[in-house]
Scaffold this active site. Structure first.
Site, PDB file in Angstrom:
ATOM      1  N   ASP A 195      49.360   7.817   5.338  1.00  0.00           N
ATOM      2  CA  ASP A 195      50.107   7.673   4.093  1.00  0.00           C
ATOM      3  C   ASP A 195      50.827   6.329   4.048  1.00  0.00           C
ATOM      4  OD1 ASP A 195      49.696  10.194   2.721  1.00  0.00           O
ATOM      5  OD2 ASP A 195      50.789  11.112   4.364  1.00  0.00           O
ATOM      6  N   ASP A 202      43.565  13.464  -0.120  1.00  0.00           N
ATOM      7  CA  ASP A 202      44.910  14.034  -0.137  1.00  0.00           C
ATOM      8  C   ASP A 202      45.572  14.122  -1.504  1.00  0.00           C
ATOM      9  OD1 ASP A 202      47.089  15.242   1.121  1.00  0.00           O
ATOM     10  OD2 ASP A 202      48.112  13.357   1.484  1.00  0.00           O
ATOM     11  N   HIS A 238      44.251   9.909   8.386  1.00  0.00           N
ATOM     12  CA  HIS A 238      44.827   9.766   7.048  1.00  0.00           C
ATOM     13  C   HIS A 238      46.225   9.189   7.199  1.00  0.00           C
ATOM     14  CE1 HIS A 238      46.081  10.297   3.004  1.00  0.00           C
ATOM     15  NE2 HIS A 238      46.980  11.210   3.308  1.00  0.00           N
ATOM     16  N   HIS A 280      49.740   8.077  -3.313  1.00  0.00           N
ATOM     17  CA  HIS A 280      49.900   9.444  -3.807  1.00  0.00           C
ATOM     18  C   HIS A 280      51.179  10.124  -3.328  1.00  0.00           C
ATOM     19  CE1 HIS A 280      47.435   9.743  -0.077  1.00  0.00           C
ATOM     20  NE2 HIS A 280      48.197  10.790   0.172  1.00  0.00           N
TER      21      HIS A 280
END
Length: 929
Positions: free
Chosen positions: A47, A155, A45, A412
């Site tokens: 970001d 997430d 994951h 996000h």
């Protein structure tokens, strides 16, 4: 980025090229129907900015050599912004190796947007754009095998119904989530509803917006003790003759973890999931920089767990992907329950509601919204002018820089306001660079000069020489522009206005009548307090007592009940009752022919201007808040609250990402019995464009100019959080308090506006929705220096232009007009109303696309999926059985290309139709309106 690194191509390239290309569900590994199949999903994951900027997070790793060396291995990747950057640095031999892995389904893209977007603070328009950007790159680079089948939002901090609807219309077969409310998850585990069908729209006929949705068992992390990245601290699997051999203990732990998730009829253990297939996410934040560590241990795990089958174990472990797991669930052919609401608000504990980020960093939220507006202008200029977009009077309308910056801003941890301060600064910097790339696009009357308010002078710290501002009504034709020339008239006093002042509680003011009024509305103020007292709709003969004031919640730093503090993510007031900033306001009153204003000064850091413009049916509240004082050691969360006498029975309404409306009920959840622990924060919801309350007769609506958190804490009230300044971190990873410094490092000053609409409950829907849309997509203002001869209507210079040959129906919006290739453009048309929302607005609409535009001719037209990466007639989604008895999830019968009549494009309520048009530009039209 954690995807790719040194190639070892000389040794491994041949292995990747040996097999025939087979992607999609046909590439899925073989499972065992009489066993519990555990799908291990290697993933990372990444970001798109959070603790570091996007640039700081970009680096390579070594996944590709591991995939090339072993055909059984799989890997998934999500964030296209990182992958596209990496792809641009690779050799052709590396690119060919990666294409082969994609063609074989061993490297699978999931989600496929430019980022994994937030779902609370985003508008559906920007979500569609960022998904289109990422999916277009994958389509151009890998063809059909690069198209994701699965949406993957592991997430984001809560999930919107509109997001599910958009994913379904983009052609996804399934959607996997990582975070849902802790009470919701417990209930789902108990009832075996961790996987179900989500009906993403109340207007679109099933199965158009239906989407199979699964909640992952452990967020997006691996099971405890099974993390084998170089940043993990778990013990590796030792399977040799060493005294540290731990195979038996790890295998026993793994079997226990796996069998605890399935139904009793399969394994005889507790049941959370309904089939003999379960999923484990083997990876986490920023992992697989050294893929060898992960894959070496996963190889051992698979080997030793599967070896137990000879002694009676019914567990089969395999490398897999989300789409392959979804495929097995679909083949189970069982009925699934249906969800109709959303997943807001999200809490991961009794006092830990992630509702603060609905408002966090309000200046960035506003900048993002303005940037989306400007991006559409740039897109339209490019589409309308073709090759002239970079020259001539329109200037340089290159939209790619802003389009990518907006894609990043949807992340996000970006528009959500949950990144570190220096990362937030970088998001704004990227948007600014995008504006610069488009900035050169360019294109009498009753007016009034009024004095610049003391509030504005304070915000700019008395910089600049302007002491007055010019106010006039301006408008632009659809898909066009109108030019206004400004000049001083000789012999005229520019400031013809009357100013009245009133100090709160001043003797003798109790009998004064303070009001402003135009053709549609009258607004009254209490002379004793200076507060808004009443709004009257003169057209409908409605009068509603409305009191509005500013309050602040004392941000919790943790207490004896729970140590949780308010922070960038979490909203937790110390008490349920907010504190008044002031009992009332001192007033200034300005009346002109164009605008009437009441200036309300609540304190030296909180003020507001209440406005009525001539001819407009709304009340504008322009609020200015900050720097929020913190010398008292208290973090503060500022709200604007409206109080009325409406009998609302705990019900209020908010939009979902600016589109459909959802009913909210205080202290209530649709799918489980809520144990409410935070009566304020636990009732906050994201408000992207509007929030309203109503009774049987009257509706009061508040429109916002950015995403904010809002609620109705008691009957007849509405409140919106406009600003936050906090002194403590909320322990969710960002590692710093939400303490924005502002220009002078003494705290951020934020200015925004709320529009207040008052109408009958029966007739409010149509006008309020249209005003919300107009507020979001307001005309772009471009200023340019004057000069040259005065304008005369009979001279050959164009002051007004529209690119439409005829107006669209009032319930239809041109959502997208963007250039794809020099002679092809992307067109999206949307129906703006929900089914049954309005007698007139909810009727089907018919559009003639053939001759709609004046600047080009449509040569051919192809209907596409919502994200424009599939032909609509080729969309074939998986069919799912619902507990309601009907099949769901399959695309409706799609029209063949021959049956698409561009002169008869029909839109049903809430429908968005996307077209790729081949066009031929005409000589620039001089069409006026």
């Amino acid at each position: 980025m954690r995807l790719l690194g040194p190639a070892l191509l000389g040794v491994l390239f041949g292995a990747a090229l040996g097999a025939a290309a087979t992607c999609g569900y046909q590439s899925c590994p073989v499972t065992k129907p009489d066993m519990l199949n555990v799908h291990l999903i290697p993933h990372t994951h990444d970001d798109v900015g959070w603790l570091k900027t996007v640039d700081q997070y970009f680096f390579g790793d070594s996944v590709i050599p591991q995939l090339l060396a072993d055909p059984s291995k799989r890997f998934i990747y999500v964030e296209v912004t990182f992958f596209a950057r990496w792809w641009g640095l690779q050799t052709e031999s590396m690119r060919q190796a990666v294409r082969q892995l994609v063609d074989e389904g061993r490297l699978e893209f999931v989600n496929g947007g430019w980022c994994m977007n937030d779902e609370a603070a985003v508008h559906y328009s920007a979500v569609i754009d960022q998904m289109t950007l990422g999916l277009h790159f994958l389509q151009e680079t890998f063809g059909e095998c690069g198209r994701p089948r699965v949406a993957w939002h592991i997430d984001p901090f809560g999930h919107s119904r509109e997001q599910a609807s958009l994913f379904a219309q983009m052609g996804y077969d399934g959607f996997f989530l990582g975070r849902i409310d802790y009470q919701d998850k417990l209930q789902r585990e108990t009832l075996r509803e961790m996987e179900q069908l989500w009906r993403g729209s109340g207007s679109l006929s099933p199965p158009v917006a239906d989407l199979f949705t699964g909640v992952l068992p452990n967020g997006y992390n691996p099971p405890m003790a099974l993390c084998w990245d170089q940043i993990c601290s778990d013990n590796p699997i030792v399977d040799d003759d060493s005294e540290e051999n731990n195979v038996e203990s790890i295998v026993a732990y793994f079997l226990g973890t796996a069998t605890a998730q399935v139904r009793a009829s399969v394994m005889g253990h507790a049941k959370n999931y309904r089939t003999n297939h379960i999923v484990m996410t083997m990876g986490s934040d920023f992992q697989y920089e050294n893929a060898l560590l992960w894959y070496k241990n996963l190889d051992k795990l698979i080997k030793h767990v599967n070896a137990k089958q000879v002694s009676g174990s019914h567990v089969n472990v395999l490398y897999s992907t989300p789409s392959c797991y979804l495929w097995e669930l679909n083949k189970a052919n069982i009925s699934w329950t249906v969800k109709y609401d959303d997943f807001f608000p999200y809490a991961d504990g009794p006092h830990q509601f992630w509702t603060g980020y609905f408002t966090s960093r309000p200046a960035l939220k506003r900048y993002e919204r303005l940037s989306n507006n400007f991006l559409q202008v740039c897109n339209q200029l490019e589409a309308l002018t073709g090759t002239q977009a970079n020259t001539g009077p329109y200037g340089n309308a290159n939209s790619s820089v802003l389009r990518q910056a907006m894609g990043v801003a949807q992340h996000h941890d970006a528009v959500s306001g949950t990144a570190k301060q220096h990362v937030t600064n970088d998001y704004a910097k990227q948007l600014s660079a995008g504006w610069d790339a488009c900035q050169d696009c360019h294109e009498s009357l009753l007016s009034q000069v009024i004095p610049v308010s003391s509030f504005t002078r304070a915000v700019r710290h008395h910089r600049g020489d302007a002491i007055n501002e010019l106010v006039f009504q301006a408008s632009a034709p659809p898909l066009g522009y109108r030019t206004y020339s400004i000049s001083r008239l000789a012999g005229r006093d520019p400031a013809r206005f009357k100013v009245l002042k009133m100090l709160r509680d001043q003797p003798g003011t109790e009998h004064l009548s303070w009001s402003i009024e135009n053709q549609h509305l009258r607004v009254l103020f209490d002379p004793r307090t200076g507060l808004l007292k009443q709004i009257e709709n003169l057209d409908k003969n409605i009068s509603l007592p409305v009191s509005q004031n500013f309050f602040w919640y004392n941000a919790s730093t943790g207490n004896a009940v729970n140590e949780q503090a308010s922070g960038a993510y979490i909203f937790r007031p110390n008490t349920s009752e907010p504190f008044l900033i002031a009992k009332g306001a001192n007033l200034n009153h300005v009346k002109t022919e164009v605008v009437q204003e009441v200036y309300q000064n609540f304190s030296d850091w909180c003020s507001q201007v209440v406005r009525l413009y001539a001819g407009q049916p709304y009340v504008e509240l322009e609020w200015t808040v900050g720097p929020i004082p913190i010398r008292d050691g208290l973090g503060k969360e500022i709200i604007s609250r409206f109080e009325t006498n409406l009998q609302t029975d705990g019900i209020f309404y908010t939009d979902s990402n600016g589109r459909e409306i959802l009913e909210r009920r205080r202290n209530y959840r649709t799918t489980w019995n809520l144990s409410q622990t935070e009566p304020v924060a636990g009732n906050y919801y994201p408000v992207n464009s509007r929030i309203y309350i109503k009774d049987q007769k009257v509706q009061l609506t508040v429109l916002t100019d950015r995403s904010q958190g809002g609620s109705s804490i008691f009957d007849g009230s509405l409140e919106l959080m406009v600003h936050r300044r906090l002194l403590h971190d909320d322990a969710r990873g960002v590692g710093e308090p939400l303490l924005e410094p502002g220009d002078y490092h003494n705290g951020l000053v934020v200015r925004g506006r709320h529009l207040i609409l008052l109408d009958t409950a029966e007739s409010s829907a149509e006008q309020h929705r249209l005003w919300a849309q107009q507020e979001y997509m307001a005309p772009q203002l471009v200023l340019a220096p004057g000069g040259g001869p005065p304008y005369h209507p009979d001279q050959d210079n164009l002051k007004e232009y529209t690119a439409l040959n005829h107006a669209l129906p009032s319930n239809v919006h041109l959502l997208t007009l963007a250039q794809r290739e020099p002679n092809s453009i992307l067109i999206r048309l949307e129906h703006q109303f929900e089914r049954g929302e309005s007698v007139n607005g909810s009727m089907p609409a018919v559009i003639n696309l053939q001759n709609l535009f004046s600047s080009f001719n449509v040569i051919s037209l192809q209907e596409m999926s919502l994200a424009a990466n599939q032909k609509r007639e080729e969309m074939k989604r998986l069919i799912w059985q619902s507990s309601e008895g009907a099949s769901s999830g399959a695309a409706e019968e799609q029209p063949s290309p021959a049956s698409l009549d561009p002169t008869q494009i029909t839109l049903q309520p809430m429908e968005i139709r996307t077209f790729l048009a081949q066009i031929q530009h005409q000589a620039r039209s001089r069409r006026g309106v």
